[in-house]
Design a protein around this motif. Structure first.
Motif, PDB file in Angstrom:
ATOM      1  N   GLU A 141       8.841  15.634  -1.599  1.00 22.56           N
ATOM      2  CA  GLU A 141       7.717  14.735  -1.322  1.00 22.56           C
ATOM      3  C   GLU A 141       8.248  13.297  -1.299  1.00 22.56           C
ATOM      4  N   THR A 142       7.690  12.460  -0.385  1.00 27.04           N
ATOM      5  CA  THR A 142       8.117  11.068  -0.264  1.00 27.04           C
ATOM      6  C   THR A 142       6.899  10.160  -0.310  1.00 27.04           C
ATOM      7  N   VAL A 143       6.980   9.075  -1.124  1.00 24.93           N
ATOM      8  CA  VAL A 143       5.947   8.035  -1.111  1.00 24.93           C
ATOM      9  C   VAL A 143       6.589   6.762  -0.565  1.00 24.93           C
ATOM     10  N   THR A 144       5.832   6.026   0.262  1.00 26.43           N
ATOM     11  CA  THR A 144       6.367   4.843   0.951  1.00 26.43           C
ATOM     12  C   THR A 144       5.412   3.677   0.791  1.00 26.43           C
ATOM     13  N   ASN A 145       5.974   2.449   0.569  1.00 25.35           N
ATOM     14  CA  ASN A 145       5.181   1.224   0.551  1.00 25.35           C
ATOM     15  C   ASN A 145       4.986   0.795   2.000  1.00 25.35           C
ATOM     16  N   THR A 146       3.778   1.056   2.537  1.00 20.90           N
ATOM     17  CA  THR A 146       3.482   0.744   3.941  1.00 20.90           C
ATOM     18  C   THR A 146       2.903  -0.652   4.095  1.00 20.90           C
ATOM     19  N   GLY A 147       2.781  -1.404   2.974  1.00 22.70           N
ATOM     20  CA  GLY A 147       2.226  -2.750   3.044  1.00 22.70           C
ATOM     21  C   GLY A 147       3.298  -3.792   3.278  1.00 22.70           C
ATOM     22  N   GLY A 148       2.886  -5.065   3.131  1.00 19.28           N
ATOM     23  CA  GLY A 148       3.797  -6.166   3.413  1.00 19.28           C
ATOM     24  C   GLY A 148       4.438  -6.768   2.185  1.00 19.28           C
ATOM     25  N   ALA A 197       0.870  -1.187   0.000  1.00 24.52           N
ATOM     26  CA  ALA A 197       0.000   0.000   0.000  1.00 24.52           C
ATOM     27  C   ALA A 197       0.892   1.218   0.000  1.00 24.52           C
ATOM     28  N   LEU A 198       0.496   2.301  -0.725  1.00 28.74           N
ATOM     29  CA  LEU A 198       1.305   3.505  -0.815  1.00 28.74           C
ATOM     30  C   LEU A 198       0.770   4.592   0.112  1.00 28.74           C
ATOM     31  N   GLY A 199       1.726   5.313   0.776  1.00 28.46           N
ATOM     32  CA  GLY A 199       1.382   6.485   1.578  1.00 28.46           C
ATOM     33  C   GLY A 199       2.314   7.615   1.211  1.00 28.46           C
ATOM     34  N   SER A 200       1.881   8.889   1.421  1.00 26.90           N
ATOM     35  CA  SER A 200       2.691  10.060   1.070  1.00 26.90           C
ATOM     36  C   SER A 200       3.008  10.865   2.319  1.00 26.90           C
ATOM     37  N   ASN A 201       4.178  11.514   2.296  1.00 30.16           N
ATOM     38  CA  ASN A 201       4.583  12.371   3.403  1.00 30.16           C
ATOM     39  C   ASN A 201       5.372  13.546   2.823  1.00 30.16           C
ATOM     40  N   PRO A 202       4.808  14.776   2.903  1.00 28.20           N
ATOM     41  CA  PRO A 202       3.508  15.082   3.532  1.00 28.20           C
ATOM     42  C   PRO A 202       2.347  14.655   2.643  1.00 28.20           C
ATOM     43  N   THR A 203       1.139  14.650   3.214  1.00 30.67           N
ATOM     44  CA  THR A 203      -0.036  14.228   2.442  1.00 30.67           C
ATOM     45  C   THR A 203      -0.473  15.301   1.453  1.00 30.67           C
ATOM     46  N   SER A 204      -0.001  16.549   1.639  1.00 26.56           N
ATOM     47  CA  SER A 204      -0.274  17.638   0.686  1.00 26.56           C
ATOM     48  C   SER A 204       0.880  18.605   0.752  1.00 26.56           C
ATOM     49  N   LEU A 205       1.039  19.429  -0.313  1.00 25.80           N
ATOM     50  CA  LEU A 205       2.125  20.400  -0.384  1.00 25.80           C
ATOM     51  C   LEU A 205       1.540  21.795  -0.535  1.00 25.80           C
TER      52      LEU A 205
END
Length: 837
Positions: free
Chosen positions: A258-265, A235-243
């Protein structure tokens, strides 16, 4: 019982007595009537102990111990063995099974105790010696996706020397499964079997469990640990969620990360990235991109507005994650450029004295439509500096910033410079001109540079002159003058005072100490000179006036015989801070005189002089007088009291005889003799009489006693020896005679008193094993009292002498016999009312 008779001898008398005794047998007991060995592997041994206790008064001998089967054996002690009365012995029994199964036996213990044969049951079980192990010993499945399954083969081996019967195989833990093994199952020695363990997680998270094998091996429960982790889909998440880019000046560009991360398994593949919205752009990421579980990817998004006003957009990321489209909102505002202005537009400092500093205030204002960031501020020109502003500084539209600019010339003459402000305004460099003129400063100096008053007597005053001069190039105004320090004061100058270049002012400083000791202070002159505070150190010492003291403060001559003379020493000291002159010395009082000092005498501070004073009485009685010393000290007349007493000539005291012999006296009794004290020349009063040896004592004198001249007084000496032999001592008589003590020697001899003893004898006891006898004595008063043993150690013979009897006392005697077991008989016949002369 012990049989014997007792006889004693004091003159010709005899007595006897008798008795009897019985034999007893022992009783043997054991801590337990059954010894249980539990399980012992076949072919091995196990040893246990049992305690045999003799609980009676006679020794017991264990002669034999028989076991009914060869699988149990008695290993210690070696038989026969004797157990003393009240003691114990430990028996060791060994169990050695030769096969699997239950074993029983009986050990029969034979002894000479009252219970001659005692049976003890023996119980044990022989077991097999098989042992199970697994390979691997534990299993870690690691990460397994939820819904998937992972399997592992396990080998189970009998590493023992005997077969093992497996009765059960089970598994625990959510998601773990066991297959490939059925029970019951028998494994011969060194034989193996395999089975399968699987992990199929249904939810995400760590799980633990175990495979449990139950058997009759030496390790009946074998446990194999299991671990695994269920992991979820990517699953993908962003940090920050908005700019949010905030305000950006038109024509400029702002970039954010901006950073996107795979928060899944599990891994996620990004298939497309895009950005929307006027003025927005992105760099640093190109599809496709694969992110493993927990992995991140960073990129940049920029906003470069082309016109004023709010703007919005999105970054869109498309992937195979559980959230296939990730949207990151963007926002920003384009603003018009700012502009800086200064007020005042230039700064003029006029004339400033070299070494001084003048400060002016300056204001810069953002007169444009957007914020301005000042990136640098600087000042140029000799003597110019600025404070109150530090770059970077951001000014919003219409906002101002205040700061200070100072001019501190280091030399005379005109000076110029600039304040330069660098920013991102439409006028990126703002210049503010600076100007000023340095003038030479005034300066004050003192002559002398310090004032030392030396020593001044307390109560007096000393005054010194001081001058201050303006040695600078411009006028100096003295705004304040002051003086500090105890006893210091000043006159002749009052602020304000203006001194032109080269002009001086003179004033006076005084020191009037109020107490002795060093003093310090300062004259402080405050002005607008280059040295604004001029300090002139002050010092002086207050000294105390001279003062005389005597040591001792008075002279007491005590009693002096008429016609004699006694001389004492006297010292006078100047304890003040200045010199003292003694102008006259004198002595008064009958019989008193002085030598060793003649006026005038001058004593500096701390100096002393000594002289002698004598007392020579011409008649009996008390006398008094004074030494008088006249001087210019703070105590002009020093008086030293004198006292003494004239006494008449003293009498003499003699004792007769000078040596008093009291002869032989029996120890425990006393002998007496008389002596005589005689006074001559004058009456004598005897105040004390003592002996240095306690066996001699004095009586017959009622002290104090006065013996008239030519008369005598008698006294009695008593001699009470405590031991035999010759002894001597000294009698001392204390009086007012000359000399004050009179002594007499006394002698005597202590002789021994007569003694008695009682000789005892008795017939031997007829009982067996007699080790010796005890003798008992009691005091007889109408009847025999309480008996006490009088021999310190056991008497092995048939005779005993009692040498501790007391004259004129009657006694009773008895004896007892003691055998080799320390058993004591009752009293023999009692001899009573035996009288000691």
């Amino acid at each position: 019982m012990l049989l014997f008779g007792l006889a004693f001898l004091v003159g010709c008398q005899g007595v006897s007595a008798g008795g009897h005794s019985e034999q007893q047998t022992g009783l043997l007991s054991f801590g337990s009537d059954t010894v249980t060995f539990g399980s012992v592997p076949a072919g091995t041994s196990k040893t246990l102990t049992v305690t045999a206790t003799n609980s009676e008064a006679q020794a017991v001998t264990i002669s034999s111990a028989a076991v009914t089967t060869k699988y149990f054996t008695l290993t210690s002690p070696s038989l026969p063995v004797s157990i003393p009365a009240g003691q114990s012995v430990t028996l060791s029994v060994k169990f050695t099974p030769n096969a699997v199964g239950a074993f029983t036996a009986t050990v029969s213990v034979t002894s000479d105790a009252s219970n001659a044969i005692t049976n003890i049951s023996l119980v044990g079980t022989g077991t097999a010696d098989g042992q199970l192990t697994t390979n691997p010993a534990s299993e870690a499945f690691g990460n397994v996706n939820v819904g998937a399954k992972q399997s592992q083969t396990v080998t189970l081996t009998n590493n023992g020397t005997a077969l093992v019967n497996i009765s059960q195989a089970s598994i625990s833990g959510t998601g773990f499964q066991l297959s490939g093994i059925s029970t019951p199952l028998t494994l011969q020695a060194s034989q193996s079997t395999s089975f399968t363990v699987s992990f199929a997680p249904q939810t995400a998270g760590s799980v633990s469990g175990a495979v449990t094998i139950t058997s009759d091996g030496s390790n009946p429960t074998l446990t194999m640990g299991l671990t695994g982790t269920g992991v979820s889909a990517g699953a993908l998440g962003s940090n920050p969620t908005s700019l949010s880019f905030g305000s950006v000046i038109v024509g400029n560009k702002q970039t954010l990360s901006e950073t996107v991360t795979n928060t899944g398994g599990s891994s996620v593949t990004i298939s497309a990235v895009g950005v929307s919205g006027s003025g927005f752009s992105m760099t640093g990421i190109t599809a496709p991109v694969t992110l493993t579980s927990g992995q991140s990817a960073s990129f940049s998004v920029s906003f470069a507005p082309t016109s004023a006003g709010a703007a919005s957009g999105d970054v869109t990321i498309t992937s195979n994650a559980s959230n296939p489209t990730l949207t990151i909102p963007l926002s920003g505002t384009g603003t018009a450029a700012g502009a800086l202005a200064s007020n005042p537009s230039s700064l003029s400092f006029g004339s400033v004295v070299v070494g001084n500093k003048q400060t002016l205030s300056e204001t810069v204002t953002n007169t444009g439509g957007s914020s301005v960031t000042i990136s640098a501020v600087g000042v140029s020109g000799s003597g110019f500096s600025m404070t109150g502003i530090t770059a970077p500084v951001t000014l919003t539209s219409g906002q101002s910033a205040n700061f200070s600019v100072s001019f501190a010339p280091t030399s005379a003459g005109a000076a110029s410079g600039d304040v330069t402000i660098t920013s991102n305004a439409s006028n990126p460099t703002l210049t503010i001109p600076l100007s000023g003129t340095g003038t030479a400063p005034g300066a004050l100096s003192s002559n002398p540079t310090s004032l030392s008053f030396g020593s001044v007597v307390v109560g007096n005053k000393q005054t010194l002159s001081e001058t201050v001069t303006n040695t600078g190039g411009s006028s100096v105004t003295i705004s304040a003058v002051g003086v500090s320090g105890s006893g210091f004061s000043m006159t002749g100058i009052t602020a304000p005072v203006t001194l032109t270049s080269g002009q001086s002012a003179t004033f006076s400083v005084s020191f009037a100490p109020t107490s002795a000791g060093a003093a310090s202070g300062d004259v402080t002159i405050t002005s607008n000179a280059s040295n604004p505070t001029l300090t002139i150190p002050l010092s002086g010492t207050g000294t105390a006036p001279g003062a005389l003291s005597s040591n001792p403060t008075s002279l007491s001559f005590g009693s002096v015989v008429v016609g004699n003379k006694q001389t004492l020493s006297e010292t006078v000291t100047n304890t003040g801070g200045s010199s003292v002159t003694i102008s006259a010395v004198g002595v008064s009082g009958t019989g008193f005189s002085m030598t060793g000092i003649t006026a005038p005498v001058t004593l500096t501070s701390g100096q002393s002089t000594s002289f002698s004073v004598s007392f020579a009485p011409t008649s009996a009685g008390a006398a008094s007088g004074n030494v008088t010393i006249t001087s210019n000290a703070s105590n002009p007349t020093l008086t030293i009291p004198l006292s003494g007493t004239g006494t008449a000539a003293a009498g003499q005291l003699t004792v007769s005889p000078t040596t008093l012999a009291l002869g032989n006296v029996q120890v425990g009794s006393s002998g007496t003799a008389s002596g005589t004290l005689t006074a001559s020349g004058a009456n004598v009063t005897v105040t004390a009489a003592s002996s240095n040896n306690s066996v001699f004592s004095i009586s017959g004198l009622s002290l104090p006693v006065t013996i008239l001249a030519g008369n005598s007084a008698t006294f009695t000496v008593t001699f009470s020896p405590s031991t035999t032999g010759s002894v001597s001592g000294t009698l001392t008589f204390t009086s007012n005679a000359q000399p004050s003590t009179t002594t007499e020697t006394v002698t005597g001899t202590g002789t021994a008193a007569s003694t008695h003893s009682v000789n005892l004898s008795w017939n031997a006891s007829t009982s067996p094993n007699i080790n010796g006898y005890n003798i008992y004595r009691a005091v007889y008063i109408n009847s025999c009292g309480s008996f006490s043993r009088i021999n310190s150690v056991l008497n092995t013979g048939l005779l005993y002498t009692d040498s501790t009897v007391v004259n004129s006392t009657s006694y009773c005697y008895a004896a007892t016999a003691v055998d080799t077991n320390n058993v004591e008989s009752g009293y023999s016949n009692i001899v009573s009312n035996l009288q000691i002369p």
